[in-house]
Motif scaffolding. Structure first.
Motif, short mmCIF file in Angstrom:
data_model
loop_
_atom_site.label_atom_id
_atom_site.label_comp_id
_atom_site.label_asym_id
_atom_site.label_seq_id
_atom_site.Cartn_x
_atom_site.Cartn_y
_atom_site.Cartn_z
N ASP A 45 20.38 24.63 62.44
CA ASP A 45 21.44 25.41 63.08
C ASP A 45 21.06 25.72 64.52
O ASP A 45 21.85 25.55 65.44
CB ASP A 45 21.65 26.74 62.33
CG ASP A 45 22.17 26.53 60.93
OD1 ASP A 45 22.95 25.59 60.74
OD2 ASP A 45 21.78 27.29 60.04
N GLU A 50 23.34 27.28 67.72
CA GLU A 50 23.94 28.44 67.12
C GLU A 50 23.31 29.71 67.65
O GLU A 50 22.12 29.77 67.92
CB GLU A 50 23.77 28.41 65.60
CG GLU A 50 24.58 27.32 64.94
CD GLU A 50 24.52 27.41 63.44
OE1 GLU A 50 23.95 28.39 62.93
OE2 GLU A 50 25.04 26.50 62.78
N ASP A 54 24.68 37.39 63.96
CA ASP A 54 25.66 37.06 62.93
C ASP A 54 27.02 37.64 63.28
O ASP A 54 27.15 38.56 64.07
CB ASP A 54 25.23 37.63 61.58
CG ASP A 54 24.01 36.90 61.04
OD1 ASP A 54 23.29 37.51 60.25
OD2 ASP A 54 23.81 35.74 61.42
N PRO A 85 29.88 33.51 57.98
CA PRO A 85 29.81 33.08 59.38
C PRO A 85 28.64 33.68 60.14
O PRO A 85 28.80 34.53 61.00
CB PRO A 85 31.15 33.58 59.94
CG PRO A 85 31.42 34.82 59.15
CD PRO A 85 30.91 34.54 57.77
N GLU A 107 38.61 30.87 61.43
CA GLU A 107 37.67 30.92 62.54
C GLU A 107 37.16 32.35 62.71
O GLU A 107 37.90 33.30 62.50
CB GLU A 107 38.34 30.48 63.85
CG GLU A 107 38.86 29.05 63.82
CD GLU A 107 39.48 28.65 65.16
OE1 GLU A 107 39.68 29.54 66.01
OE2 GLU A 107 39.75 27.45 65.35
N THR A 110 32.13 31.87 66.92
CA THR A 110 31.78 30.45 67.05
C THR A 110 31.61 29.77 65.70
O THR A 110 31.06 28.66 65.62
CB THR A 110 30.48 30.29 67.86
OG1 THR A 110 29.44 31.03 67.22
CG2 THR A 110 30.67 30.78 69.29
N TRP A 111 32.09 30.39 64.65
CA TRP A 111 31.96 29.86 63.30
C TRP A 111 33.31 29.39 62.76
O TRP A 111 34.35 29.95 63.09
CB TRP A 111 31.35 30.91 62.37
CG TRP A 111 29.94 31.24 62.75
CD1 TRP A 111 29.54 32.13 63.70
CD2 TRP A 111 28.76 30.65 62.23
NE1 TRP A 111 28.17 32.14 63.80
CE2 TRP A 111 27.67 31.24 62.91
CE3 TRP A 111 28.52 29.69 61.26
CZ2 TRP A 111 26.35 30.89 62.64
CZ3 TRP A 111 27.20 29.34 60.98
CH2 TRP A 111 26.14 29.94 61.67
N ARG A 112 33.25 28.36 61.92
CA ARG A 112 34.46 27.80 61.34
C ARG A 112 34.30 27.68 59.83
O ARG A 112 33.29 27.16 59.35
CB ARG A 112 34.75 26.40 61.92
CG ARG A 112 34.83 26.37 63.45
CD ARG A 112 36.05 27.10 63.95
NE ARG A 112 36.15 27.06 65.41
CZ ARG A 112 35.80 28.07 66.21
NH1 ARG A 112 35.30 29.19 65.69
NH2 ARG A 112 35.93 27.96 67.51
N ARG A 113 35.29 28.18 59.11
CA ARG A 113 35.29 27.95 57.66
C ARG A 113 35.98 26.62 57.41
O ARG A 113 37.09 26.38 57.88
CB ARG A 113 36.03 29.07 56.93
CG ARG A 113 35.89 28.97 55.39
CD ARG A 113 36.57 30.14 54.71
NE ARG A 113 38.01 30.08 54.90
CZ ARG A 113 38.82 31.13 54.73
NH1 ARG A 113 38.33 32.31 54.42
NH2 ARG A 113 40.13 30.99 54.91
N TRP A 123 31.07 27.97 55.58
CA TRP A 123 31.08 28.23 57.02
C TRP A 123 30.06 27.36 57.75
O TRP A 123 28.93 27.20 57.29
CB TRP A 123 30.78 29.70 57.28
CG TRP A 123 31.88 30.63 56.87
CD1 TRP A 123 32.09 31.15 55.62
CD2 TRP A 123 32.93 31.13 57.70
NE1 TRP A 123 33.20 31.96 55.63
CE2 TRP A 123 33.74 31.97 56.89
CE3 TRP A 123 33.26 30.97 59.04
CZ2 TRP A 123 34.85 32.64 57.38
CZ3 TRP A 123 34.38 31.64 59.54
CH2 TRP A 123 35.16 32.46 58.72
N HIS A 125 28.78 26.18 62.03
CA HIS A 125 28.91 26.49 63.45
C HIS A 125 29.80 25.46 64.12
O HIS A 125 29.81 24.28 63.74
CB HIS A 125 27.54 26.52 64.13
CG HIS A 125 27.57 27.09 65.50
ND1 HIS A 125 27.59 26.29 66.63
CD2 HIS A 125 27.62 28.37 65.94
CE1 HIS A 125 27.64 27.07 67.70
NE2 HIS A 125 27.65 28.33 67.32
N GLN A 126 30.55 25.89 65.13
CA GLN A 126 31.50 24.99 65.79
C GLN A 126 30.82 23.77 66.42
O GLN A 126 31.43 22.71 66.54
CB GLN A 126 32.27 25.74 66.87
CG GLN A 126 31.41 26.25 68.01
CD GLN A 126 32.23 26.94 69.09
OE1 GLN A 126 33.43 27.13 68.95
NE2 GLN A 126 31.57 27.33 70.17
#
Length: 202
Positions: A45, A50, A54, A85, A107, A110-113, A123, A125-126
């Motif tokens: 990560d 990343e 958190d 995330p 979203e 900077t995290w995406r499910r 989740w 990281h973008q």
């Protein structure tokens, strides 16, 4: 659980058609190469940029301005999928196939499910995602890749369920893809990674 996705080698096929096979297997999670702040091996990560902090709450949504849901692909051959995330959330599994399509369903910062073809969500990281498009062949039997967008068009290859291909464009019920050195057309309802009426261009 660590989920692995791998391509198998092409199989022999009659005439000019080639079958491209895809296999999925599960294996126990390997020990982390070194421990991150959450004690779960967040090294990959951090290498992808990343942040150490958190997200405040996994249910909060901060959008990028892009449509949600939307399809994207995995950027690399090792993507940690977490239960929430942030890097303090444990890694639930690892995707190991760059180019595999996933659907962004939420979203946060900077995290995406994301959701995979089987409906499993987690989740990431973008930075582990790409805007390039791809598809997975669906169904219980092989699909015919055709030279043109017509059912009567010449067969270029036979694609097994689970094969991953680069999506070039979609028009009407047909989508053009690149896979294993071949280019051709599949019917939209034979693949996962594009919406029923979505217009996709090169």
């Amino acid at each position: 659980m660590v989920r692995f996705f791998r391509h198998a080698l092409p199989l022999a096929a009659p005439l000019a058609a080639m079958v491209l096979a895809f296999a999925a297997a599960s294996a126990p999670a390997a020990p982390p190469t070194h421990t991150g702040t959450d004690g779960t091996g967040a090294a990959s990560d951090q290498q992808e940029g990343e942040p150490q902090s958190d997200a405040a709450h996994p249910d909060a949504v901060v959008r990028s301005g892009l449509p949600v849901p939307r399809f994207v692909t995995l950027r690399s051959n090792e993507v940690n999928v977490r239960t929430g995330p942030g890097v303090r959330y444990p890694v639930e599994w690892v995707f190991v196939k760059a180019g595999m399509p996933v659907e962004i369903t939420a979203e946060f910062d900077t995290w995406r499910r994301i959701r995979d073809v089987e409906g499993t969500q987690g989740w990431v990281h973008q930075s582990t995602l790409s805007g390039r498009r791809g598809i997975i062949v669906t169904g219980q039997q092989s699909r015919t890749l055709r030279r043109d967008a017509a059912s009567a068009s010449e067969a270029v290859a036979q694609l097994d369920p689970g094969v991953i291909a680069k999506l070039r464009k979609c028009k009407g019920p047909w989508c053009q893809v690149d896979v294993g050195g071949f280019r051709g057309w599949l019917q939209r309802d034979e693949v996962w990674g594009v919406y029923p009426k979505e217009e996709v261009g090169e």
